[in-house]
Design a protein around this motif. Sequence first.
Motif, short mmCIF file in Angstrom:
data_model
loop_
_atom_site.label_atom_id
_atom_site.label_comp_id
_atom_site.label_asym_id
_atom_site.label_seq_id
_atom_site.Cartn_x
_atom_site.Cartn_y
_atom_site.Cartn_z
N THR A 187 0.70 -1.15 -0.15
CA THR A 187 0.10 -0.07 0.22
C THR A 187 0.87 1.37 -0.06
OG1 THR A 187 -0.21 -0.18 2.30
CG2 THR A 187 -1.90 -1.05 1.10
N GLU A 188 2.23 1.22 -0.03
CA GLU A 188 3.25 2.17 0.03
C GLU A 188 3.30 2.72 -1.42
OE1 GLU A 188 6.91 1.18 1.66
OE2 GLU A 188 5.77 0.44 3.75
N ALA A 189 3.58 4.02 -1.69
CA ALA A 189 3.86 4.64 -2.78
C ALA A 189 5.21 3.85 -3.24
CB ALA A 189 4.28 6.19 -2.68
N PRO A 190 5.03 3.44 -4.55
CA PRO A 190 6.11 2.69 -4.90
C PRO A 190 7.51 3.60 -5.19
CG PRO A 190 4.19 2.73 -6.64
CD PRO A 190 3.95 3.73 -5.55
N THR A 191 8.62 2.93 -4.80
CA THR A 191 9.82 3.59 -4.53
C THR A 191 11.00 2.58 -5.05
OG1 THR A 191 10.25 2.89 -2.41
CG2 THR A 191 9.16 5.17 -2.93
N PHE A 192 12.24 2.83 -5.45
CA PHE A 192 13.10 1.80 -5.69
C PHE A 192 13.23 0.97 -4.76
CE2 PHE A 192 17.58 0.46 -5.90
CZ PHE A 192 17.61 -0.02 -7.07
N GLU A 193 13.20 1.51 -3.17
CA GLU A 193 13.85 0.57 -2.28
C GLU A 193 12.51 -0.49 -1.81
OE1 GLU A 193 16.41 0.18 -0.44
OE2 GLU A 193 17.48 1.74 -1.67
N ASN A 194 11.47 0.00 -1.98
CA ASN A 194 10.27 -1.12 -1.58
C ASN A 194 9.36 -1.87 -2.81
OD1 ASN A 194 8.02 0.55 -3.09
ND2 ASN A 194 7.62 1.87 -1.35
N THR A 195 10.06 -1.49 -4.23
CA THR A 195 9.49 -2.19 -5.15
C THR A 195 10.62 -2.94 -5.83
OG1 THR A 195 7.86 -0.70 -5.57
CG2 THR A 195 8.38 -2.01 -7.39
N ILE A 196 11.73 -2.35 -6.24
CA ILE A 196 12.64 -2.77 -7.12
C ILE A 196 13.91 -3.85 -6.16
CG2 ILE A 196 14.95 -2.38 -8.75
CD1 ILE A 196 12.14 -1.60 -9.64
N VAL A 197 14.05 -3.29 -5.16
CA VAL A 197 15.10 -3.92 -4.21
C VAL A 197 14.37 -5.29 -3.69
CG1 VAL A 197 16.17 -4.05 -1.88
CG2 VAL A 197 16.29 -2.05 -3.41
N PRO A 198 12.95 -5.56 -3.31
CA PRO A 198 12.56 -6.42 -2.96
C PRO A 198 12.31 -7.59 -4.14
CG PRO A 198 11.10 -4.89 -2.00
CD PRO A 198 12.10 -4.22 -3.16
N LEU A 199 12.32 -7.02 -5.67
CA LEU A 199 12.21 -7.91 -6.60
C LEU A 199 13.52 -8.40 -6.92
CD1 LEU A 199 10.38 -6.11 -9.80
CD2 LEU A 199 10.01 -8.20 -8.83
N GLN A 246 2.61 -1.82 -12.72
CA GLN A 246 2.26 -0.37 -12.32
C GLN A 246 3.36 0.30 -11.31
OE1 GLN A 246 0.38 1.27 -14.27
NE2 GLN A 246 -0.34 -0.36 -15.45
N ARG A 247 3.65 -0.61 -10.31
CA ARG A 247 4.40 -0.02 -9.43
C ARG A 247 6.14 0.00 -10.08
NH1 ARG A 247 2.99 -0.07 -4.11
NH2 ARG A 247 5.15 -0.18 -3.60
N VAL A 248 6.42 -0.80 -10.70
CA VAL A 248 7.62 -0.80 -11.50
C VAL A 248 7.60 0.43 -12.40
CG1 VAL A 248 9.23 -1.69 -13.40
CG2 VAL A 248 8.32 -3.26 -11.54
N LYS A 249 6.50 0.56 -13.37
CA LYS A 249 6.30 1.78 -14.28
C LYS A 249 6.36 2.98 -13.66
CE LYS A 249 3.37 3.31 -17.84
NZ LYS A 249 2.04 2.98 -18.81
N THR A 250 5.65 3.24 -12.37
CA THR A 250 5.64 4.26 -11.75
C THR A 250 7.09 4.99 -11.07
OG1 THR A 250 3.60 4.24 -10.73
CG2 THR A 250 5.20 5.57 -9.56
#
Length: 722
Positions: free
Chosen positions: A88-100, A152-156
């Motif tokens: 539910t957090e706004a997408p960032t590098f740390e909370n989207t790309i790093v976990p990926l 959509q998170r990655v795109k953002t």
Amino acid sequence: MTNTHISTTLTAIALSGVVFLSSCNQKKETVETSTETESTENVLLAEWTGPYGGTPAFDKMNLEDLKPALEKGMELSLKEIDDIANSTEAPTFENTIVPLEKSGSALDRVFTYYGILSSNMSSPEFREIQQEMAPKLSEFRSKISQNEKLFQRVKTVYENSLKNPLEDDQQRVVQLTYEGFAMNGAELDEEKKKRYAEINKELSELYTNFSNNILEDEEGYVTYLTKDQLSGLSEPLIKAYAKAAADRGQEGKYAVTNTRSSMDPFLTYSDERELRKKVWENYYSRGDNGDDKDNNENIAKILKLRKERVGLLGYDNYAEWRLQNRMAKTPENAMKLMNAVWPAAIARVKEEVADMQAVANANGDNITIEPWDYRYYAEKVRKKKYDLDSDEVKQYLQLDKLREAMFFVAGELFNYKFTPVSEGKVPVFHEDVKVWEVTDKTSGEHIGLWYLDPFARPGKRSGAWATTYRSHTTFDGKENVLGSNNSNFVKPAPGEPVLVSWDDATTFFHEFGHALHFFSSEVRYPTLNGGVRDYTEFQSQLLERWLSTDEVINNYLVHYETGEPMPKALVDKIKKASTFNQGFATTEYLASALMDMKFHLADPENIDPDKFEKVTLAELNMPKEVVMRHRTPHFGHVFSGEGYATAYYGYMWADVLTSDAAEAFAEAPGGFYDKEVAAKLVKYLFAPRNAMDPAEAYKKFRGREAKIEALMKDRGFPVTKS
């Protein structure tokens, strides 16, 4: 060539576009403690333990564990993906790309074992599991690539990074991740997404079937010789063929197996022309025997499905889609390079055939040169023109000494030291596999482990390749490298040396170049250990050049009986003959590369692969005395997965870079061991992996773009200044 490395994160899956799964990049475990306990019940899922940061438990590998491990690994990975997508957090590098980047480590471990069971130790039982799991793995990948919330998170994150750029390597990870999603249909509507996933599922089954058909034809066709059929063969080769026969329950006979390492020397030295023809036909008809292992129908279906899939994305053909993020950028650029070299290559073949026919006529052989004669008479021409006997050269090419030479080169260029790991300290999957620790010569810092699996055996795919069991990263704690080289040298009789051809020695250095690329990595994120296909062969092709340096020749190419170094007269002959037979070598390779591209530019509707191959080669004026290095029905690079599909030209593209870079060393004060040029080599061409655009990296090394003139000169072809 490199083996295909596929991470279970979408990033690497999307970038590779490959359905065949082999070994993968190992990442830190990120699942909850309770989930980890569940996964460790299966040894293939369990975290690696022991020294050197933990190593695969190859000694505990059990085929019965494979299917449940794959299923559990996919379940764990999808849970991790859902957690990222549903944040539910706004997408960032740390909370989207790093976990990926962290995701899928349990399944990564399973794929390490899967790769060994597929490439090094295949069996009918494994192939059944592989056939069953291929569509399930495809569905798993589609669930990630088509996860709308995740995309959509990655795109953002990607769009935000264009406005507020991240650190350079983070920016590249985001770019590659976003492009990977987009290239694989993330922005399609639901109906097209569904068809896209269906196509991938169908392709996964076809790739597996194609690959297994080749392996079964390699295992199923063996030419057995009797004592009176050994004329022309050297004693070490005869002993190796005897062992191959004994291993197959044919004591007292001699076996030429259906692999290149067994076929090639037989065609070069055997005086038995009819047997040469039989061995040649067995090898080049793999997957093309009109039986249940015939691959022509698989190829037709693969081509049709590939075109349909990229059509969903708006591309006219598969090649256009595939090359958009390669160095060549377009099929036209790739074809332009190949067409620039092709006329000189086939013209040289005519000269080579004329020389061979003259020798045959002088011998009173009363034959016309055919493809199964090429190697045999080329060897006679070599002796006549250059007084150079390949069998004499082999006496100085011992496998163990070549390995020492590679270690020496790695020490001089990369400052690496290789120390044998005592037997039993690290688990291996076969008694032939040996392991070395890689450290920094100066500081003693541990870098990783190097595994070597050198010999051919039933169940091992042909050829030579390099792979990683774990890659270097630092974003979640520093990871050491577990790298492997795999060859198919004919195993000698006990106590006998392994003597190889100059070509095989070159390939040995080539694959070691891939390993050095793994070990030299300085990237932070797993995705950046990937590569651009028409660039990743460059580093390994470049390392081949050190085989013929004086330092290697004088210290490591010694006679297997006397220990005497290779005589200067023989060295001079080798160097004088360096462009010999380049017509054959270039033409057999380029024919395969051109066919790869032309298959994917053609309309696949109702295509007959055998007929298309024949007609297209005729249009190219393919010399009748030469056959494609990889005929279409067994072109595993292109049809057992997608790693080299419309990318086989990449070896030639990389060879332009290789020849140009080699000139930088040749012109340097210290030659091929010049410390300043070597430092730039490591800094710009090896350590960055895919953290830097390849074209930019090469310019930083050379100060300009590469030129084709050096390649033409290296092959002894006419040079036209660009």
